[in-house]
Scaffold this motif. Structure first.
Motif, mmCIF file in Angstrom:
data_model
loop_
_atom_site.group_PDB
_atom_site.id
_atom_site.type_symbol
_atom_site.label_atom_id
_atom_site.label_comp_id
_atom_site.label_asym_id
_atom_site.label_seq_id
_atom_site.Cartn_x
_atom_site.Cartn_y
_atom_site.Cartn_z
ATOM 1 N N ALA A 176 -10.766 -21.488 7.785
ATOM 2 C CA ALA A 176 -11.016 -20.830 9.070
ATOM 3 C C ALA A 176 -10.036 -21.323 10.130
ATOM 4 O O ALA A 176 -9.445 -20.527 10.872
ATOM 5 N N ARG A 230 -6.656 -19.291 12.000
ATOM 6 C CA ARG A 230 -6.467 -19.116 13.439
ATOM 7 C C ARG A 230 -5.135 -19.686 13.895
ATOM 8 O O ARG A 230 -4.492 -19.152 14.806
ATOM 9 N N TRP A 273 1.895 -10.181 8.107
ATOM 10 C CA TRP A 273 1.335 -8.881 8.510
ATOM 11 C C TRP A 273 0.477 -8.949 9.759
ATOM 12 O O TRP A 273 0.274 -7.949 10.421
ATOM 13 N N MET A 297 -7.617 -5.353 14.334
ATOM 14 C CA MET A 297 -8.544 -6.074 13.473
ATOM 15 C C MET A 297 -8.980 -7.376 14.150
ATOM 16 O O MET A 297 -8.167 -8.102 14.710
ATOM 17 N N ALA A 318 -11.661 -12.975 13.898
ATOM 18 C CA ALA A 318 -12.823 -13.645 13.315
ATOM 19 C C ALA A 318 -13.232 -12.963 12.005
ATOM 20 O O ALA A 318 -13.563 -13.622 11.012
ATOM 21 N N ILE A 329 -11.316 -11.252 10.019
ATOM 22 C CA ILE A 329 -10.328 -11.573 8.994
ATOM 23 C C ILE A 329 -10.594 -12.974 8.440
ATOM 24 O O ILE A 329 -10.691 -13.169 7.224
ATOM 25 N N ALA A 330 -10.702 -13.928 9.352
ATOM 26 C CA ALA A 330 -10.949 -15.297 8.921
ATOM 27 C C ALA A 330 -12.206 -15.357 8.053
ATOM 28 O O ALA A 330 -12.258 -16.067 7.042
ATOM 29 N N GLY A 331 -13.226 -14.606 8.462
ATOM 30 C CA GLY A 331 -14.468 -14.590 7.691
ATOM 31 C C GLY A 331 -14.229 -14.174 6.247
ATOM 32 O O GLY A 331 -14.663 -14.849 5.301
ATOM 33 N N GLN A 332 -13.498 -13.099 6.061
ATOM 34 C CA GLN A 332 -13.265 -12.648 4.685
ATOM 35 C C GLN A 332 -12.399 -13.663 3.923
ATOM 36 O O GLN A 332 -12.613 -13.885 2.729
ATOM 37 N N TYR A 333 -11.450 -14.266 4.611
ATOM 38 C CA TYR A 333 -10.631 -15.294 3.953
ATOM 39 C C TYR A 333 -11.527 -16.425 3.446
ATOM 40 O O TYR A 333 -11.423 -16.861 2.300
#
Lengths: 226, 226, 226, 226
Positions: free
Chosen positions: D106, D110, D182, D189, D192, D194-198
């Motif tokens: 996470a 960021r 990208w 998007m 948060a 994105i980070a969540g899915q990562y």
DNA sequence: AATGAATGAGAGTTCATTCAT
DNA sequence: CATGAATGAACTCTCATTCAT
């Protein structure tokens, strides 16, 4: 890459046959080269351009000409030959100087309208080596001198007003050389008509001994433009 | 490397000072460049040649000009500016068309005798990029059109014999352009005298409506020279 | 100058023969170039570097490629071809989406381990001209979209947990692209073992719909790091 | 010349005032430089580009930085400082290894979304001198090792399935580094999300000890793609 | 403290010309 | 005879860096 005009095609065919006259091939090279040189200038034309246009390879070119310069010199020779020939025929005539000059203007105009004549005027002999340049410039100088002689003969027989033959020759030649820059063979303008106006206007300049309207004035440099 | 004529020396001194005269230096580059371009042609002159002549290094040139082409374009601009200015002053006059044309011939002759004028005529605009070429050719075309207008005005007011103004303009311009090839500033010939003969001969060509001696004959192409 | 690894020697021998194998030579250039580009980057590799490595001169390179960019584009093409081919073969299979993605991971890993695959990922397409960049990026985008489609098909058939296929594809591709930075062919690590762990770990990430241990917590951004 | 985005303007203003904090100016250079480097790459950005963007002259840049490389090194330092700081704070926590890794994912996500983080990942350290490269690579290696340690601690405490921590770290880092290519700050998007899915996807990969569905098959290289 | 000017080194590319086949 | 391949020399342009002011 120069576009291949339809007119160039005949030369390409020449090289298809292996056993053709080698002299004809040499000539074909010259005809193709002079066109490209006129279109793109000698310097901006590569040997590859010429070869590609003829559908042969570069080293094949070197079979017919020792180097690029030789092609250019040969083109000059063909062009100046045309002018020499014309001058010879005019000089042999029994005419007044003015008539001879008029014939020269007409004939020169027509030669300049052709590829090799245009080449003599438009291609930059500064591209040549010292030797080549000397050769070409000598021929040009000779032509100039023969034109001056024509004018001088007119002054002598009274058909041309007294003037500095050297400058008169420059004026005549310059005016006609200008054609090389704008005349296009495909032009709608009739060559005969053009030549006609050239003869009329330039010959008139030679006959008019003095122009009362102009002679009296202070025409020259009332203001300075430099 | 071009020989360093004494005349170029003053520009070399300019660059000794680090800070002063940025505009003067730009101009010095142009004055030096135009000379070398006229002597060796634009294409055969390298940026190193120009730089060496000015006693600076090649990249220093790029301080004053974005690229080689910009130097050439600027030279064309200065040259055509001279011609434009002259034309403007002639057009403003209250004279007959013939007189205006005579003034043009005199003025143009003098401009062509200078470096920048000669450059407009002698340097090959084919070396330019598409954009540069369009720009330069537009200016040349405009000059040509203004000369034609001068001639047309003469035909209208009767001071010039009826003729094709387009071709007449080509003849006049061509004759004068020729000077660019042979006139040397150091020439012993007096520029005023040369200009005088140019005016006399070319103006005479414009006034003479028809030449009885020539008009009747079959002048054109009694023989073929091609 | 790049060091000459023994592996490059074979290509040097190819150019000893004047005539033979023009296609092989082109290929040899590519194989040598891609190695140097990967070692020193495209920008820091001069044409001279490539030529020297092949024991030829710089201009000889221009026989086989129009310019430096063409070499790079060709490398990209070869690399993306490998990927395209793999994708095609995977898409033709009758398998679950998850299995297809697993196959992709395994296949992609192996491709990236090779020079041309690594090049696609590591070389900077920002060095390309607009046209070249458009071309290369289009191919990259297409690959990305096909990977997304694979993932979407897995979500549909239930073999992959519901998720944003776009981001999942980025995660998969990114993880594998990372290899390009650290994997060395001479590495002692077995490629199969590496690929195995990639497949296991990344595929697991796709199947796990929710992770009880993680789902309940406030994982995201408990602190700020920017 | 890079386009001047509105976001860069603040830094330009800094240099308007003569007596401002020199450190603030140094920082302003870095903030501007990193943006341009990310947009055009370090190599394709000239010192003039950076200076122009800051509305100062090139030598002024050399007042704050010894050379171009120093700017790049400083950017790397700032970027890696962010990561170091995050790692320090995570290491100090009393959590399972898995939770720590999840926090790392996470946090790293960021950081990479920011300019300096992205720079660490995207800028080519091959442009650096030997000394600079050694320095930067040491820091990168250290980060890698600390991530491996996090993973190893998870394996030890049982929160992470047994695996090769080295490769697992590469997978995690690689997946996140991919973002640098990208992710656009202006992207719609949500970061948060994105980070969540990562976190979800990558953490899942770490917990899943074995995947019965995949383990049994011959996944690896049933065909060859090289 | 800051600038305009200048430079050395090097890059990509082109081309007339020549081998080797 | 003819060719594909190769080369050496040249040229334009760029750029990090440094003077001199």
């Amino acid at each position: 890459m120069p576009k291949q005009s339809a007119a160039l095609q005949p030369h390409r065919r020449l090289f298809a046959d292996r056993r053709r006259n080698p002299d004809a091939k040499r000539e074909a090279v010259l005809h193709t080269a002079v066109r490209i040189f006129l279109e793109r200038s000698y310097a901006r034309t590569s040997m590859d351009d010429v070869a590609t246009q003829l559908n042969i390879t570069k080293p094949a070119l070197y079979h017919y000409f020792r180097n690029k310069e030789e092609i250019l010199v040969e083109i000059y020779r063909l062009g100046t030959d045309l002018i020499d020939e014309m001058l010879g025929s005019i000089e042999a005539d029994e005419k007044t100087g003015l008539d001879k000059v008029a014939d020269f203007i007409a004939g020169y105009t027509r030669i300049i309208a052709g590829d090799f004549g245009r080449a003599v005027v438009r291609l930059d002999d500064g591209e040549l080596s010292k030797a080549g340049r000397r050769l070409v410039r000598a021929r040009k100088r000779e032509i100039d001198h023969r034109l001056r002689a024509l004018i001088d003969s007119g002054i002598e027989d009274g058909s041309i007003a007294s003037c500095d033959a050297k400058i008169a020759a420059f004026i005549l030649a310059g005016a006609i050389h200008g054609m090389a820059s704008w005349y296009k063979p495909a032009s709608p303008m009739d060559l005969a008509a053009i030549a006609g106006q050239y003869v009329r206007m330039l010959a008139a300049g030679l006959t008019a001994g003095d122009l009362p309207e102009l002679a009296g004035r202070q025409t020259i440099a009332p203001r300075r433009f430099e």
